[in-house]
Each structure stands twice: as C-alpha cells, then as structure tokens.
Motif scaffolding. Structure first.
Motif, PDB file in Angstrom:
ATOM      1  N   LYS A 166       0.832  -1.206   0.000  1.00 14.65           N
ATOM      2  CA  LYS A 166       0.000   0.000   0.000  1.00 14.65           C
ATOM      3  C   LYS A 166       0.870   1.260   0.000  1.00 14.65           C
ATOM      4  O   LYS A 166       0.602   2.214  -0.726  1.00 14.65           O
ATOM      5  CB  LYS A 166      -0.937   0.001   1.203  1.00 14.65           C
ATOM      6  N   LEU A 167       1.939   1.248   0.791  1.00 13.41           N
ATOM      7  CA  LEU A 167       2.815   2.414   0.887  1.00 13.41           C
ATOM      8  C   LEU A 167       3.501   2.707  -0.441  1.00 13.41           C
ATOM      9  O   LEU A 167       3.504   3.854  -0.896  1.00 13.41           O
ATOM     10  CB  LEU A 167       3.850   2.203   1.998  1.00 13.41           C
ATOM     11  N   ILE A 168       4.058   1.696  -1.094  1.00  9.72           N
ATOM     12  CA  ILE A 168       4.791   1.950  -2.335  1.00  9.72           C
ATOM     13  C   ILE A 168       3.842   2.379  -3.453  1.00  9.72           C
ATOM     14  O   ILE A 168       4.181   3.242  -4.260  1.00  9.72           O
ATOM     15  CB  ILE A 168       5.678   0.750  -2.757  1.00  9.72           C
ATOM     16  N   VAL A 169       2.638   1.808  -3.489  1.00 14.03           N
ATOM     17  CA  VAL A 169       1.663   2.200  -4.518  1.00 14.03           C
ATOM     18  C   VAL A 169       1.230   3.649  -4.298  1.00 14.03           C
ATOM     19  O   VAL A 169       1.132   4.435  -5.243  1.00 14.03           O
ATOM     20  CB  VAL A 169       0.457   1.230  -4.528  1.00 14.03           C
ATOM     21  N   ARG A 170       1.006   4.015  -3.050  1.00 15.08           N
ATOM     22  CA  ARG A 170       0.606   5.400  -2.747  1.00 15.08           C
ATOM     23  C   ARG A 170       1.744   6.384  -3.014  1.00 15.08           C
ATOM     24  O   ARG A 170       1.511   7.485  -3.500  1.00 15.08           O
ATOM     25  CB  ARG A 170       0.118   5.511  -1.313  1.00 15.08           C
ATOM     26  N   LEU A 171       2.972   5.996  -2.669  1.00 12.54           N
ATOM     27  CA  LEU A 171       4.121   6.871  -2.967  1.00 12.54           C
ATOM     28  C   LEU A 171       4.268   7.062  -4.468  1.00 12.54           C
ATOM     29  O   LEU A 171       4.559   8.170  -4.940  1.00 12.54           O
ATOM     30  CB  LEU A 171       5.407   6.284  -2.377  1.00 12.54           C
ATOM     31  N   ASN A 172       4.062   5.995  -5.231  1.00 15.32           N
ATOM     32  CA  ASN A 172       4.140   6.075  -6.682  1.00 15.32           C
ATOM     33  C   ASN A 172       3.089   7.042  -7.229  1.00 15.32           C
ATOM     34  O   ASN A 172       3.388   7.903  -8.054  1.00 15.32           O
ATOM     35  CB  ASN A 172       3.957   4.688  -7.299  1.00 15.32           C
ATOM     36  N   ALA A 173       1.855   6.908  -6.769  1.00 21.40           N
ATOM     37  CA  ALA A 173       0.772   7.793  -7.222  1.00 21.40           C
ATOM     38  C   ALA A 173       1.042   9.238  -6.806  1.00 21.40           C
ATOM     39  O   ALA A 173       0.808  10.173  -7.582  1.00 21.40           O
ATOM     40  CB  ALA A 173      -0.561   7.317  -6.655  1.00 21.40           C
ATOM     41  N   MET A 174       1.548   9.419  -5.611  1.00 21.24           N
ATOM     42  CA  MET A 174       1.852  10.749  -5.105  1.00 21.24           C
ATOM     43  C   MET A 174       2.887  11.440  -5.995  1.00 21.24           C
ATOM     44  O   MET A 174       2.712  12.591  -6.401  1.00 21.24           O
ATOM     45  CB  MET A 174       2.388  10.617  -3.671  1.00 21.24           C
ATOM     46  N   LEU A 175       3.951  10.732  -6.333  1.00 26.63           N
ATOM     47  CA  LEU A 175       4.983  11.321  -7.189  1.00 26.63           C
ATOM     48  C   LEU A 175       4.487  11.534  -8.611  1.00 26.63           C
ATOM     49  O   LEU A 175       4.845  12.522  -9.259  1.00 26.63           O
ATOM     50  CB  LEU A 175       6.236  10.449  -7.192  1.00 26.63           C
ATOM     51  N   ALA A 176       3.659  10.610  -9.101  1.00 30.87           N
ATOM     52  CA  ALA A 176       3.118  10.746 -10.456  1.00 30.87           C
ATOM     53  C   ALA A 176       2.261  12.000 -10.588  1.00 30.87           C
ATOM     54  O   ALA A 176       2.265  12.665 -11.625  1.00 30.87           O
ATOM     55  CB  ALA A 176       2.312   9.511 -10.838  1.00 30.87           C
ATOM     56  N   LYS A 177       1.550  12.341  -9.509  1.00 33.94           N
ATOM     57  CA  LYS A 177       0.690  13.526  -9.520  1.00 33.94           C
ATOM     58  C   LYS A 177       1.429  14.786  -9.092  1.00 33.94           C
ATOM     59  O   LYS A 177       0.851  15.876  -9.101  1.00 33.94           O
ATOM     60  CB  LYS A 177      -0.516  13.312  -8.600  1.00 33.94           C
ATOM     61  N   GLY A 178       2.689  14.641  -8.678  1.00 33.78           N
ATOM     62  CA  GLY A 178       3.474  15.795  -8.254  1.00 33.78           C
ATOM     63  C   GLY A 178       3.004  16.400  -6.949  1.00 33.78           C
ATOM     64  O   GLY A 178       3.062  17.618  -6.760  1.00 33.78           O
ATOM     65  N   ARG A 179       2.538  15.562  -6.047  1.00 32.86           N
ATOM     66  CA  ARG A 179       2.003  16.045  -4.771  1.00 32.86           C
ATOM     67  C   ARG A 179       2.796  15.499  -3.605  1.00 32.86           C
ATOM     68  O   ARG A 179       3.610  14.602  -3.746  1.00 32.86           O
ATOM     69  CB  ARG A 179       0.545  15.610  -4.617  1.00 32.86           C
ATOM     70  N   ASN A 180       2.487  16.037  -2.426  1.00 35.72           N
ATOM     71  CA  ASN A 180       3.016  15.517  -1.185  1.00 35.72           C
ATOM     72  C   ASN A 180       1.986  14.572  -0.582  1.00 35.72           C
ATOM     73  O   ASN A 180       0.848  14.545  -1.011  1.00 35.72           O
ATOM     74  CB  ASN A 180       3.339  16.640  -0.208  1.00 35.72           C
ATOM     75  N   TRP A 181       2.402  13.836   0.446  1.00 36.42           N
ATOM     76  CA  TRP A 181       1.497  12.914   1.147  1.00 36.42           C
ATOM     77  C   TRP A 181       0.384  13.723   1.774  1.00 36.42           C
ATOM     78  O   TRP A 181       0.623  14.730   2.438  1.00 36.42           O
ATOM     79  CB  TRP A 181       2.265  12.159   2.212  1.00 36.42           C
TER      80      TRP A 181
END
Length: 186
Positions: A166-181
């Motif tokens: 869950k963490l790596i998938v969310r980190l991937n999506a976060m970076l793809a969208k150019g956002r912070n957690w």
C-alpha cells in the motif's frame, strides 16, 4: 553510494555484535574498526547530500517522499536512487519491481496462497522499515490498514507486507501527480 552506505552499516552492525562476545584482547581492535566505519559513514553520507544538492529533480523527489509517514531521509534517498521508476509507472508495476506484489500460485482448479516474490531486495529492505514505522508507530492510512488486517486475523508479518504494498503504490501515485502525502482528517 546508497548501496555502499548499506554495506558500511551492515559491517558496523556485524562488528558491534561481535564486540559483545569478543575476548578482551580483541575488543580494542573491534572498537577501532567500528569507529573507522562510523567515520567512513559520515563521509559517505556527506557525499550523498552533496550529490543530492546537485540534482534538483532528485532533491524534489526526496523532499516529497519525506512527507509520507515512516519515510525519513535515508528511506527517501534510497527509494529515489534505487527505484528511479517511482512515479513514472503504474502501481502494479512498481509493486512488482519492489517484490511486494502478490502473485497467485494456481493450477487448474487448485488455488494456492498468494505470495510475493522477485523484485529488488535492497528496495524491499528499505520499504520494510518505512512500512513498519508507518504501521506501528504513526497514525494514518497505513496504520489503519495494518490494524484492520490484524483485527481480521491476518498474521502480523503478512499485514506488514500488505502495508509495504500500500505504501509503495501510494508513494508512486503521489509522485506521479506531483504532490506531497496527504493526511486525511475526520
């Protein structure tokens, strides 16, 4: 440099464990070696910081990753250096690259348990520590996911691997969208 840092940390840990049961005659030599490794680690970490400062894109990635729970500077730099695909591929692919994607073991009508396999062990090791901190020592999505899985009777190790996923998938999506957690508040 990240892999070299990992080796130095591992060797220093080995020597510290050896120091516990070493004879008195060997303790001084072991302590000297531990001090030398600590000094080498400090030098290498400074070199990593200098290199990071010269690559603005990586520095931005590291800063964004550190907004996630459980992700400190060592984890963020390790993920950015050892998993350059992070933020540039799908969640499924990044989970498979890390080795936390559950693969089926089915054949015909037999349905086996899902297991993780393959991937990059260095990244998985880094991610394990981040997920453990996020699941056990913080609050938020990852901690809630861990609590929910263990409440349903899943073994703690399995729940932690699910949190890594869950963490790596969310980190991937976060970076793809150019956002912070993003921390959701009720």
């Amino acid at each position: 440099m990240v892999k070299a840092r990992r080796l130095l940390v591992d060797k220093r840990g080995d020597l510290r464990r050896a120091l516990i049961s070493a004879p008195a005659a060997a303790k001084a030599a072991l302590e000297e070696a531990i001090d030398a490794l600590t000094e080498a680690l400090t030098t290498l970490e400074a070199a990593i910081e200098r290199t990071l400062a010269t690559v603005p894109v990586m520095a931005e990635t590291v800063a964004a990753l550190q907004t996630a729970p459980g992700v400190g500077p060592v984890v963020a730099i390790g993920l950015a250096a050892l998993l350059p695909e992070l933020g540039h591929t799908t969640g499924r692919k990044v989970a498979a690259l890390v080795g936390v994607a559950p693969f089926d073991h089915d054949s015909g009508q037999a349905h086996g348990r899902r297991r993780i396999s393959g991937g990059r062990p260095d990244v998985r090791r880094i991610l394990y520590m981040a997920a453990a901190v996020a699941a056990l020592h913080t609050t938020g999505v990852i901690a809630d996911h861990y609590a929910q899985l263990t409440k349903r009777g899943k073994p703690p190790k399995l729940a932690l691997v699910a949190c890594m996923h869950k963490l790596i998938v969310r980190l991937n999506a976060m970076l793809a969208k150019g956002r912070n957690w993003e921390i959701k508040t009720a």
